[in-house]
Design a protein around this motif. Structure first.
Motif, short mmCIF file in Angstrom:
data_model
loop_
_atom_site.label_atom_id
_atom_site.label_comp_id
_atom_site.label_asym_id
_atom_site.label_seq_id
_atom_site.Cartn_x
_atom_site.Cartn_y
_atom_site.Cartn_z
N UNK A 29 59.92 91.57 19.67
CA UNK A 29 59.23 92.38 20.99
C UNK A 29 58.90 91.41 22.02
N UNK A 30 58.20 90.25 21.63
CA UNK A 30 57.45 89.45 22.79
C UNK A 30 58.61 88.45 23.24
N UNK A 31 59.67 88.35 22.27
CA UNK A 31 60.85 87.43 23.14
C UNK A 31 61.56 88.52 23.98
N UNK A 32 61.51 89.86 23.82
CA UNK A 32 62.30 90.73 24.66
C UNK A 32 61.59 90.66 26.11
N UNK A 33 60.27 90.86 25.80
CA UNK A 33 59.46 90.67 27.10
C UNK A 33 59.52 89.59 28.06
N UNK A 34 59.69 88.54 27.37
CA UNK A 34 59.95 87.35 28.04
C UNK A 34 61.28 87.33 28.69
N UNK A 35 62.20 87.82 27.90
CA UNK A 35 63.68 87.67 28.60
C UNK A 35 63.75 88.82 29.78
N UNK A 36 62.95 89.90 29.75
CA UNK A 36 62.96 90.80 30.61
C UNK A 36 62.29 90.27 31.97
N UNK A 37 61.30 89.38 31.89
CA UNK A 37 60.55 88.65 32.94
C UNK A 37 61.54 87.67 33.45
N UNK A 38 62.16 86.95 32.75
CA UNK A 38 63.32 85.90 33.18
C UNK A 38 64.19 86.64 33.97
#
Length: 328
Positions: free
Chosen positions: A278-287
């Motif tokens: 979930x944390x990875x996906x949050x960071x990907x959405x931010x990118x």
């Protein structure tokens, strides 16, 4: 609803479209009207019985989708009817409606189309997990991406640049390499040119040092050739085997280079380490919001043209992602 069904193992031509019923959701299930389904290499394997997951027949392939919530079970807390979502489903997305466990869904990012959403999760999730958790890639390190024009390859090129790596993109044609260049690759390597061994070309591009991280979704002969150009303390990421052959790696190479061969099984990671996922996906959405990554959807096929869509993937002619338009 219409669904593309696998009733016997074989090529895409053996799949059929039929009308079936989709049950109502219970418990933590969410019923989704599928708008678009992203195609990935495992889709070509699962219909031939060559994938590690073997669903009970008949089943609908399709492990990635974007759509709209149309009903929820009584224990669902994160989604409501009308929400736009993306999800990793394993299989089942080649159907107009499907049931998905709540924990397999994420909200579709603001401003992202259904086609982009269907092309996002697997390639970026896989590549980010590979580079972040498995390789621990650092700014200034060199990254060689094999199969750099495919879905996961292009994602790795973009993410490698965003994470500060010096990215070498490798592919089999100049046209494919141009796509990788547009995604931000620093250097290009056509491995169909046989004027020099692949390992020599890689070492020249890295000033003789060798490459720090190899992102390898291809397999076949390229795995060992690339490994021979590994730097001291390098990491070779095993993503998949698009070339068809699973390589046998000489173990002495890992000893001589003090390097690691690291497996990347993103699907299992999402289940075993859900908080990190979930944390990875949050960071990907931010990118994505910052414009540093953007899914390249090369072709969108109509629902009825699923054979052409799967053939584009299995024939390795597609660049970026292939998407099936499932419903309006």
């Amino acid at each position: 609803m219409r669904a593309i069904l696998c009733k016997e193992y074989g090529p895409a031509e053996k799949l059929v479209i039929e009308d079936i019923e989709c049950p109502e959701p219970t418990g933590g299930q969410v019923k989704v009207r599928v708008k678009a389904a992203g195609l990935n290499f495992p889709d070509t394997l699962i219909i031939e019985g060559k994938y590690q997951i073997k669903p009970e027949m008949p089943f609908s392939p399709g492990g990635e989708m974007a759509g709209e919530v149309i009903a929820v079970g009584d224990k669902v807390s994160r989604f409501k009817v009308g929400d736009r979502v993306i999800g990793m489903t394993g299989y089942g997305a080649f159907s107009e409606e499907m049931l998905v466990d709540e924990n397999r869904l994420l909200p579709l990012a603001e401003g992202m189309s259904d086609e982009e959403g269907a092309a996002f999760t697997m390639v970026y999730g896989t590549s980010y997990h590979a580079l972040k958790q498995r390789a621990n890639i650092q700014p200034g390190e060199s990254l060689l991406v094999l199969g750099a024009s495919g879905g996961v390859g292009l994602a790795a090129v973009e993410l490698g640049k965003a994470m500060g790596a010096h990215v070498i993109a490798a592919a089999s044609t100049d046209a494919k390499l141009q796509v990788a260049k547009e995604a931000g690759a620093d250097e290009l390597l056509n491995y169909s040119d046989t004027d020099k061994p692949l390992k020599d070309k890689i070492k020249e591009m890295t000033g003789g040092k060798g490459v720090d991280v190899i992102y390898d979704p291809v397999g076949g002969d390229f795995t060992e050739q690339a490994l021979r150009a590994m730097a001291w303390n390098g990491r070779h990421l095993i993503i998949g085997f698009a070339a068809g052959d699973i390589p046998k790696i000489p173990a002495n190479l890992t000893l001589l280079k003090s390097c690691s061969v690291v497996g990347v099984f993103w699907g299992a990671f999402t289940q075993k380490e859900p908080q990190n996922h979930v944390q990875n996906m949050k960071e990907l959405f931010q990118l994505h919001a910052e414009g540093k990554i953007k899914p390249k959807v090369s072709e969108v096929f109509a629902f009825e043209d699923y054979v052409k869509a799967l053939d584009a993937l299995s024939g390795r002619t597609a660049t970026g992602k292939v998407v099936l338009k499932v419903s309006d």
